[in-house]
Design a protein around this motif. Structure first.
Motif: not given
Lengths: 310, 250
Positions: B174-189
């Protein structure tokens, strides 16, 4: 130098100055006791402060180190340096055996296993013929250092104790600030993560435990030599508890905390001795006060106040 | 041309009668991003723990690069190039960001039992550590104490630490668990950038993340594989909709 930060170096030099000046002002035997307990507490702090493992059986290594040094001095008439080293080796070997069993658990289970194993060592010491049972090993000669330095003089003995303490203190500091120490901190902070990076954490913990118990054995051996006696008190679980308290009072995981803790604790024992059982009560109150009011310990709170790592 | 990097056969883990993972046979192909999705309690994290040998399977085998790694010590699995992250952000909070990454780079010297050497022996890894921090979007944070970093940066740091081992296969829990929307995108990139030359298996709750990122999706429910395929196939599967996606319609 030795990986000391600037404020730590200043604190170290201040400590060094005190170690040199104090014996001319204060009773040296009292100071030697402080230094032996300080080395013991520093070695204990290596486990609790930097690996995050609370050992409740460190008295076993302290006491056994004392017995071996005392016995080899009295019976084999060894050189003081070798007798103290043998105390350290005893601590290390015993640490390997007990640590091998205890290291597989952490937290309260580790504390309980070390306590149980240390109690076994205590009963062994009570029954074994060479320890003298209730009487202990008495009238241990201080002997000579390197064959020609007579240690019966308190000031000469003090110089040796100070050197042993400083050597141990600097070694611990180096251990903490080594590639090995870096892995230890990783284990303290997050053990599963350290494992997932490919470190066999049990090996690191065991080696750290052995280093800690070896230095504890050296501290015990030195103390036995200073007082010319090795008794059951030093293997007793109360000594294990006392060293936990000492380290906590001074500041867990700080470099100078255990030293400060020893100064306070030994002073209390020394100057409150006339009140008998009240020493224990006072220690208890101080312990509670420490846990409630200044959880970082004396040095920890000072460091926090000054925003420095001491 | 596709070949399998990780393969399990009949992987099962029981917890005193409760079957958390039930006969999971998973095949992860080299170079893909493979997602493991499923509702809460489906056994995704247990599966991860089994794959990295943090748990021992009750039955079944795990093969990594053709070698049977079942029952191996977790540290040894990591050394073979199968490195995991954790659901809760797995950083070393009281160390600096640089020290966090360096602790992984330090693995390159083998075992670090040298307690007599000064810490400066590790300075040779500083440049590489800073480079990795830069790669995950954390430049200039080398000396920051990790406990003070915001959550998103901790996750990025964790990925940097995992990358430092240069693993052939990464397991991201769950690399994006509990993250704000902007942060999720950063992790996906970030995941898109680091996938080159690696295989990634990830547990993920956020379906929009899975959709754009993953080549293959395996859906788990109650410890069993329910469906497998690409996003289009899986998301149309009526059983999957009922078991997992359907819950949001209800």
């Amino acid at each position: 130098m030795f990986g000391f930060s600037r404020p730590q170096l200043i604190a170290f030099l201040a400590m060094l100055a005190l170690i040199i000046v104090c014996p001319f002002v204060v009773y040296p035997v009292f100071l030697m006791r402080v230094l032996c307990m300080a080395l013991f507490a520093c070695a204990f702090n290596l486990m609790i402060g930097y690996v995050g493992l609370l050992s409740f059986g460190h008295a076993a290594f302290f006491g056994m180190g004392g017995y071996v040094t005392a016995w080899t001095m009295k019976v084999w008439h060894l050189d003081a340096s070798i007798a103290i080293l043998l105390g350290g080796v005893t601590g290390g070997v015993l640490g390997l055996c007990l640590g091998y069993l205890a290291i597989r658990r952490s937290g309260i289970y580790f504390a309980m296993i070390t306590l149980a194993l240390a109690q076994m060592v205590y009963f062994f010491c009570l029954e074994a013929p060479f320890t003298g049972g209730e009487d202990g090993i008495q009238q241990v000669p201080r002997g000579h250092l390197f064959g020609f330095i007579d240690l019966s003089n308190d000031m000469t003995m003090y110089a040796l104790v100070a050197c042993v303490f400083l050597g141990g203190f600097l070694l611990i500091h180096r251990i903490i600030h080594s590639p090995f120490g870096q892995v230890l901190k990783g284990i303290r902070e997050n053990e599963p993560r350290t494992t997932s990076l490919g470190y066999r954490t049990d090996d690191y913990k065991l080696i750290a435990f052995m280093l800690s118990t070896s230095l504890t054995g050296i501290a015990g051996g030195t103390k036995a030599l200073v007082f010319g006696i090795a008794t059951l008190t030093d293997v007793n679980s109360s000594t294990s508890g006392e060293i936990v308290l000492t380290t906590l009072l001074g500041g867990l995981g700080t470099v100078f905390g255990p030293v400060m803790g020893s100064v306070v604790m030994v002073s209390m024992e020394n100057y409150l001795a006339q009140f008998g059982a009240w020493v224990t009560v006072t220690q208890g109150v101080i312990f509670m006060f420490c846990v409630l009011a200044f959880r970082r310990g004396i040095i920890g709170e000072i460091g926090n106040f000054l925003k420095l790592k001491l | 041309m596709t070949d399998t990097i990780l393969e399990t056969a009949g992987l099962t883990r029981e917890f005193s009668g409760f079957v958390a993972v039930d006969g999971v046979s998973l095949r992860v192909e080299t170079g893909t991003i493979h997602a493991l999705i499923g509702p809460n309690g489906a056994g995704k994290t247990t599966c991860f723990n089994l794959l990295t040998n943090f748990l021992t399977p009750t039955r079944g085998t795990i093969k990594f690069k053709g070698e049977d790694i079942t029952g191996m010590k977790p540290a040894m699995v990591a050394r073979r190039g199968l490195v995991r992250s954790f659901q809760i952000s797995a950083v070393f909070p009281h160390l600096t960001a640089l020290e966090n990454v360096r602790l992984a780079l330090q693995r390159a010297r083998g075992a670090s039992f040298d307690f007599w050497r000064p810490e400066t022996a590790l300075n040779v890894y500083n440049d590489r550590a800073l480079e990795l921090l830069h790669d995950v979007g954390l430049p200039d944070l080398g000396n920051a104490v990790v406990a003070d970093l915001p959550y998103g940066q901790k996750r990025a740091l964790e990925i940097a630490t995992t990358l430092a081992l240069d693993p052939e296969m990464m397991l991201l829990d769950e690399p994006t668990a509990g993250m704000a929307h902007g942060d999720v995108d950063t992790i996906v990139q970030l995941i898109k950038r680091i996938r080159k030359g690696r295989t990634i298996l990830m547990v993920e709750h956020n379906l929009s993340v899975v959709e754009g990122l993953c080549d293959t999706i395996t859906v788990l429910t109650r410890g069993r594989i329910l469906a497998e395929g690409d996003y289009a196939t899986v998301s149309k599967n009526p059983e999957v909709i009922a078991a997992y996606l359907g819950s949001s319609d209800a």
